[in-house]
Motif scaffolding. Structure first.
Motif, PDB file in Angstrom:
ATOM      1  N   ARG A  76      -4.506  30.160 -30.935  1.00 59.64           N
ATOM      2  CA  ARG A  76      -5.917  30.406 -31.212  1.00 59.64           C
ATOM      3  C   ARG A  76      -6.359  31.792 -30.760  1.00 59.64           C
ATOM      4  O   ARG A  76      -7.285  32.370 -31.318  1.00 59.64           O
ATOM      5  CB  ARG A  76      -6.782  29.345 -30.541  1.00 59.64           C
ATOM      6  CG  ARG A  76      -6.660  27.979 -31.192  1.00 59.64           C
ATOM      7  CD  ARG A  76      -7.742  27.022 -30.734  1.00 59.64           C
ATOM      8  NE  ARG A  76      -7.552  25.735 -31.350  1.00 59.64           N
ATOM      9  CZ  ARG A  76      -6.958  24.695 -30.769  1.00 59.64           C
ATOM     10  NH1 ARG A  76      -6.515  24.808 -29.537  1.00 59.64           N
ATOM     11  NH2 ARG A  76      -6.806  23.548 -31.398  1.00 59.64           N
ATOM     12  N   PHE A  77      -5.701  32.345 -29.729  1.00 60.04           N
ATOM     13  CA  PHE A  77      -6.089  33.659 -29.231  1.00 60.04           C
ATOM     14  C   PHE A  77      -5.808  34.752 -30.246  1.00 60.04           C
ATOM     15  O   PHE A  77      -6.405  35.827 -30.188  1.00 60.04           O
ATOM     16  CB  PHE A  77      -5.368  33.963 -27.912  1.00 60.04           C
ATOM     17  CG  PHE A  77      -5.828  33.093 -26.778  1.00 60.04           C
ATOM     18  CD1 PHE A  77      -7.067  33.287 -26.195  1.00 60.04           C
ATOM     19  CD2 PHE A  77      -5.027  32.067 -26.315  1.00 60.04           C
ATOM     20  CE1 PHE A  77      -7.496  32.474 -25.146  1.00 60.04           C
ATOM     21  CE2 PHE A  77      -5.457  31.255 -25.267  1.00 60.04           C
ATOM     22  CZ  PHE A  77      -6.690  31.459 -24.685  1.00 60.04           C
ATOM     23  N   SER A  78      -4.871  34.530 -31.162  1.00 64.75           N
ATOM     24  CA  SER A  78      -4.537  35.551 -32.150  1.00 64.75           C
ATOM     25  C   SER A  78      -5.213  35.292 -33.494  1.00 64.75           C
ATOM     26  O   SER A  78      -4.990  36.022 -34.447  1.00 64.75           O
ATOM     27  CB  SER A  78      -3.016  35.609 -32.346  1.00 64.75           C
ATOM     28  OG  SER A  78      -2.527  34.378 -32.850  1.00 64.75           O
ATOM     29  N   ARG A  79      -6.019  34.268 -33.582  1.00 63.22           N
ATOM     30  CA  ARG A  79      -6.705  33.960 -34.825  1.00 63.22           C
ATOM     31  C   ARG A  79      -7.942  34.830 -35.015  1.00 63.22           C
ATOM     32  O   ARG A  79      -8.525  35.309 -34.061  1.00 63.22           O
ATOM     33  CB  ARG A  79      -7.145  32.482 -34.829  1.00 63.22           C
ATOM     34  CG  ARG A  79      -6.026  31.501 -35.053  1.00 63.22           C
ATOM     35  CD  ARG A  79      -6.485  30.093 -34.742  1.00 63.22           C
ATOM     36  NE  ARG A  79      -7.679  29.711 -35.456  1.00 63.22           N
ATOM     37  CZ  ARG A  79      -7.697  28.907 -36.511  1.00 63.22           C
ATOM     38  NH1 ARG A  79      -6.574  28.435 -36.983  1.00 63.22           N
ATOM     39  NH2 ARG A  79      -8.824  28.579 -37.081  1.00 63.22           N
ATOM     40  N   HIS A  80      -8.304  34.981 -36.298  1.00 64.54           N
ATOM     41  CA  HIS A  80      -9.607  35.555 -36.596  1.00 64.54           C
ATOM     42  C   HIS A  80     -10.673  34.579 -36.128  1.00 64.54           C
ATOM     43  O   HIS A  80     -10.430  33.374 -35.994  1.00 64.54           O
ATOM     44  CB  HIS A  80      -9.779  35.714 -38.119  1.00 64.54           C
ATOM     45  CG  HIS A  80      -8.975  36.825 -38.703  1.00 64.54           C
ATOM     46  ND1 HIS A  80      -9.408  38.131 -38.703  1.00 64.54           N
ATOM     47  CD2 HIS A  80      -7.782  36.829 -39.343  1.00 64.54           C
ATOM     48  CE1 HIS A  80      -8.521  38.886 -39.313  1.00 64.54           C
ATOM     49  NE2 HIS A  80      -7.518  38.125 -39.704  1.00 64.54           N
ATOM     50  N   GLN A 111      -6.906  30.484 -42.547  1.00 68.15           N
ATOM     51  CA  GLN A 111      -6.896  29.649 -41.343  1.00 68.15           C
ATOM     52  C   GLN A 111      -7.432  28.255 -41.678  1.00 68.15           C
ATOM     53  O   GLN A 111      -8.388  28.116 -42.442  1.00 68.15           O
ATOM     54  CB  GLN A 111      -7.779  30.269 -40.264  1.00 68.15           C
ATOM     55  CG  GLN A 111      -7.333  31.646 -39.842  1.00 68.15           C
ATOM     56  CD  GLN A 111      -8.268  32.255 -38.815  1.00 68.15           C
ATOM     57  OE1 GLN A 111      -7.807  32.738 -37.798  1.00 68.15           O
ATOM     58  NE2 GLN A 111      -9.558  32.240 -39.043  1.00 68.15           N
ATOM     59  N   ILE A 112      -6.814  27.252 -41.068  1.00 75.49           N
ATOM     60  CA  ILE A 112      -7.272  25.879 -41.306  1.00 75.49           C
ATOM     61  C   ILE A 112      -8.572  25.655 -40.538  1.00 75.49           C
ATOM     62  O   ILE A 112      -8.645  25.855 -39.326  1.00 75.49           O
ATOM     63  CB  ILE A 112      -6.207  24.863 -40.862  1.00 75.49           C
ATOM     64  CG1 ILE A 112      -4.957  25.013 -41.726  1.00 75.49           C
ATOM     65  CG2 ILE A 112      -6.748  23.445 -40.960  1.00 75.49           C
ATOM     66  CD1 ILE A 112      -3.802  24.139 -41.310  1.00 75.49           C
ATOM     67  N   ILE A 113      -9.596  25.245 -41.266  1.00 78.21           N
ATOM     68  CA  ILE A 113     -10.895  24.947 -40.658  1.00 78.21           C
ATOM     69  C   ILE A 113     -10.877  23.565 -40.023  1.00 78.21           C
ATOM     70  O   ILE A 113     -11.232  23.373 -38.874  1.00 78.21           O
ATOM     71  CB  ILE A 113     -12.018  25.023 -41.713  1.00 78.21           C
ATOM     72  CG1 ILE A 113     -12.144  26.451 -42.263  1.00 78.21           C
ATOM     73  CG2 ILE A 113     -13.334  24.532 -41.146  1.00 78.21           C
ATOM     74  CD1 ILE A 113     -12.612  27.466 -41.258  1.00 78.21           C
TER      75      ILE A 113
END
Length: 200
Positions: A76-80, A111-113
Motif C-alpha cells: 500500500r505504501f507504493s500505491r497511488h 488499482q483494485i478499489i
C-alpha cells in the motif's frame, strides 16, 4: 559525493517468522512468486526444489495464507492515492466449489478499489458493494464506468449523484481486462478459496 539510494526487497518483521523453519527470505520469495505469477502451489514447490529448497506445496499454501496480508499492507505504501475514475463490473467464478458473482472495481491506475463476493447479481448486491467501497476509501469518484446493466444507474444516482455514469461501448475495457487477469490467476488454483467471508 552524491549518494545513490538502493531499494531493498521488503521483508516482514522478524517476529512474524517466529516458529518457522525456513528463513524469512525464502518464505517471502515463495509467497511473492505465488501472488505475482500464474502459479499453483505445486509450481512454487517445484521452483524452490530447483534451487535446493525442499518445501511441500501444503507448506507453501500455509505461507500464502499467513503472509499475504502482510505483503498487501506493505504494498500500500507504493500505491497511488485511490483515483477518482472507477471502472465497475461483476464476473462469475467458483468460490469454495460454488459459482458466485464477484463485484470488482479498479481505478484509472489499475488499482483494485474493492471486491465483493455475492450469491446474487442484483441492485442490492451492487449497492452493498459500492456503499462499502465509498465508506472504506472515503473517495468520491467523479466518474464511474460500468456496462449497460440497468441496476447500476439507479444505485449510482442514489450513492454518488454528482458522478458521471459512463456506459459507452468499450469504455469498461480496463475492468474486463482485470477480470481476465483474475481468471488466469484462478485457473492454476482450480478454484478460489475465501480467506475472509467478504473480501479477498
Amino acid at each position: 559525493m552524491e549518494s545513490v539510494a538502493r531499494s531493498r526487497p521488503w521483508c516482514p518483521p522478524g517476529s512474524a517468522f517466529a516458529g518457522f523453519r525456513f528463513p524469512a527470505e525464502v518464505i517471502v520469495l515463495a509467497v511473492r512468486w505465488y501472488l505475482r505469477y500464474g502459479l499453483s502451489y505445486r509450481d512454487v514447490e517445484e521452483l524452490l526444489a530447483e534451487r535446493g529448497i525442499e518445501v511441500d506445496h501444503v507448506t507453501v499454501y500455509r505461507w500464502v495464507q499467513r503472509f499475504t496480508p502482510l505483503l498487501a499492507d506493505a504494498a500500500r505504501f507504493s500505491r497511488h492515492a485511490p483515483g477518482d475514475r472507477w471502472f465497475v463490473d461483476e464476473t462469475y467464478v467458483k468460490v469454495n466449489g460454488v459459482w458466485r458473482y464477484v463485484y470488482r472495481a479498479v481505478d484509472q491506475y489499475g488499482q483494485i478499489i474493492d471486491v465483493l463476493v455475492s450469491t446474487r447479481r442484483d441492485a442490492a448486491a451492487a449497492r452493498r458493494f459500492l456503499t462499502r467501497a465509498l465508506r472504506m476509501l472515503k473517495v468520491i469518484p467523479s466518474e464511474v464506468v460500468t456496462d449497460a446493466a440497468p441496476v447500476y444507474r439507479a444505485v449510482l444516482d442514489e450513492l454518488v449523484p454528482a458522478a458521471w455514469h459512463h456506459v459507452e461501448q468499450y469504455a469498461n475495457n480496463p475492468i474486463e481486462a482485470d477480470h481476465g487477469q483474475l481468471k488466469r490467476r484462478l485457473r492454476p488454483m482450480r478454484d478460489c478459496r475465501l480467506i475472509e467471508p467478504h473480501r479477498w
